[in-house]
Design a protein around this motif. Structure first.
Motif, PDB file in Angstrom:
ATOM      1  N   VAL A 238       0.845  -1.199   0.000  1.00 24.53           N
ATOM      2  CA  VAL A 238       0.000   0.000   0.000  1.00 24.53           C
ATOM      3  C   VAL A 238       0.876   1.243   0.000  1.00 24.53           C
ATOM      4  CG1 VAL A 238      -1.770   1.294   1.246  1.00 24.53           C
ATOM      5  CG2 VAL A 238      -1.926  -1.202   1.102  1.00 24.53           C
TER       6      VAL A 238
ATOM      7  N   GLU B 116       1.381   4.235  -2.785  1.00 29.22           N
ATOM      8  CA  GLU B 116       1.333   5.659  -2.447  1.00 29.22           C
ATOM      9  C   GLU B 116       2.570   6.394  -2.954  1.00 29.22           C
ATOM     10  OE1 GLU B 116       0.996   5.515   1.792  1.00 29.22           O
ATOM     11  OE2 GLU B 116      -1.182   5.235   1.748  1.00 29.22           O
TER      12      GLU B 116
ATOM     13  N   ALA C 201      -8.740  -4.644  -1.932  1.00 26.91           N
ATOM     14  CA  ALA C 201      -9.424  -4.072  -0.767  1.00 26.91           C
ATOM     15  C   ALA C 201      -8.520  -3.097  -0.015  1.00 26.91           C
ATOM     16  CB  ALA C 201      -9.896  -5.188   0.159  1.00 26.91           C
ATOM     17  N   ARG C 202      -7.246  -3.452   0.124  1.00 24.82           N
ATOM     18  CA  ARG C 202      -6.323  -2.575   0.848  1.00 24.82           C
ATOM     19  C   ARG C 202      -6.004  -1.303   0.070  1.00 24.82           C
ATOM     20  NH1 ARG C 202      -1.311  -5.198   3.259  1.00 24.82           N
ATOM     21  NH2 ARG C 202      -1.224  -3.151   4.231  1.00 24.82           N
ATOM     22  N   LEU C 203      -6.212  -1.320  -1.248  1.00 21.61           N
ATOM     23  CA  LEU C 203      -5.991  -0.126  -2.068  1.00 21.61           C
ATOM     24  C   LEU C 203      -7.292   0.588  -2.426  1.00 21.61           C
ATOM     25  CD1 LEU C 203      -3.248  -1.488  -4.482  1.00 21.61           C
ATOM     26  CD2 LEU C 203      -2.932   0.007  -2.525  1.00 21.61           C
ATOM     27  N   ALA C 204      -8.414   0.111  -1.910  1.00 23.85           N
ATOM     28  CA  ALA C 204      -9.721   0.640  -2.291  1.00 23.85           C
ATOM     29  C   ALA C 204      -9.931   2.096  -1.887  1.00 23.85           C
ATOM     30  CB  ALA C 204     -10.830  -0.224  -1.698  1.00 23.85           C
ATOM     31  N   HIS C 205      -9.170   2.576  -0.920  1.00 23.66           N
ATOM     32  CA  HIS C 205      -9.352   3.963  -0.470  1.00 23.66           C
ATOM     33  C   HIS C 205      -8.781   4.986  -1.454  1.00 23.66           C
ATOM     34  CE1 HIS C 205      -5.352   2.893   1.022  1.00 23.66           C
ATOM     35  NE2 HIS C 205      -5.076   4.182   1.059  1.00 23.66           N
ATOM     36  N   PHE C 206      -8.072   4.534  -2.466  1.00 25.83           N
ATOM     37  CA  PHE C 206      -7.534   5.451  -3.474  1.00 25.83           C
ATOM     38  C   PHE C 206      -8.616   5.812  -4.479  1.00 25.83           C
ATOM     39  CE2 PHE C 206      -3.606   3.513  -2.009  1.00 25.83           C
ATOM     40  CZ  PHE C 206      -2.792   4.627  -1.880  1.00 25.83           C
ATOM     41  N   ASN C 207      -8.640   7.058  -4.854  1.00 25.16           N
ATOM     42  CA  ASN C 207      -9.535   7.549  -5.893  1.00 25.16           C
ATOM     43  C   ASN C 207      -8.705   7.990  -7.084  1.00 25.16           C
ATOM     44  OD1 ASN C 207     -11.974   7.316  -4.370  1.00 25.16           O
ATOM     45  ND2 ASN C 207     -11.347   9.129  -3.212  1.00 25.16           N
TER      46      ASN C 207
ATOM     47  N   TYR D 293      -4.910   8.115  -9.685  1.00 25.81           N
ATOM     48  CA  TYR D 293      -3.975   7.404  -8.836  1.00 25.81           C
ATOM     49  C   TYR D 293      -2.661   8.159  -8.772  1.00 25.81           C
ATOM     50  CZ  TYR D 293      -7.152   3.411  -9.112  1.00 25.81           C
ATOM     51  OH  TYR D 293      -8.228   2.580  -9.035  1.00 25.81           O
TER      52      TYR D 293
END
Length: 120
Positions: free
Chosen positions: A70, A74, A106-112, A115
């Motif tokens: 993750v 970032e 799922a662990r990267l789902a918070h990215f909009n 990218y």
């Protein structure tokens, strides 16, 4: 920070099954060794020509040393290189098909969108 160096690490480790296993078992040692021995060699060059200045910064080294994909995302590491290496590292630990890939998503789902920039 060097996205090039992060991607080079992911690319070279993923292409060598022995390095994949080494990185799985000893991430700190593998990152330290790779940075000292491989980081400054030219990619796909057999001429012995090397650079002298490429180094991970502390944030990059920490993310690589803890398998923190993750954080690598970032930092701008290429998502395909990250995914393929981490599949090689951890898919075997899951009983269900595609379970690691689903966890990765799922662990990267918070990215909009957009990218992080993956240009090197």
């Amino acid at each position: 920070m060097s996205k090039y160096l992060l991607d080079k690490f992911l690319f070279t480790v993923d292409r060598d099954p022995d390095l994949v296993e080494r990185y799985r078992e000893d991430p700190v040692g593998t990152v330290t060794w790779w940075e000292a021995e491989i980081a400054n060699s030219l990619l796909n060059s057999h001429s012995g020509e090397d650079s002298t200045w490429l180094r991970f910064d502390e944030v990059e080294r920490a993310a690589l040393s803890t398998h923190d994909y993750v954080r690598l995302f970032e930092l701008g590491a290429h998502p395909f290189l990250t995914l393929t290496l981490f599949i090689a590292l951890f898919e075997r630990d899951y009983a269900e098909p595609l379970a690691f890939q689903k966890e990765y998503a799922a662990r990267l789902a918070h990215f909009n969108l957009p990218y992080p920039d993956i240009a090197t």
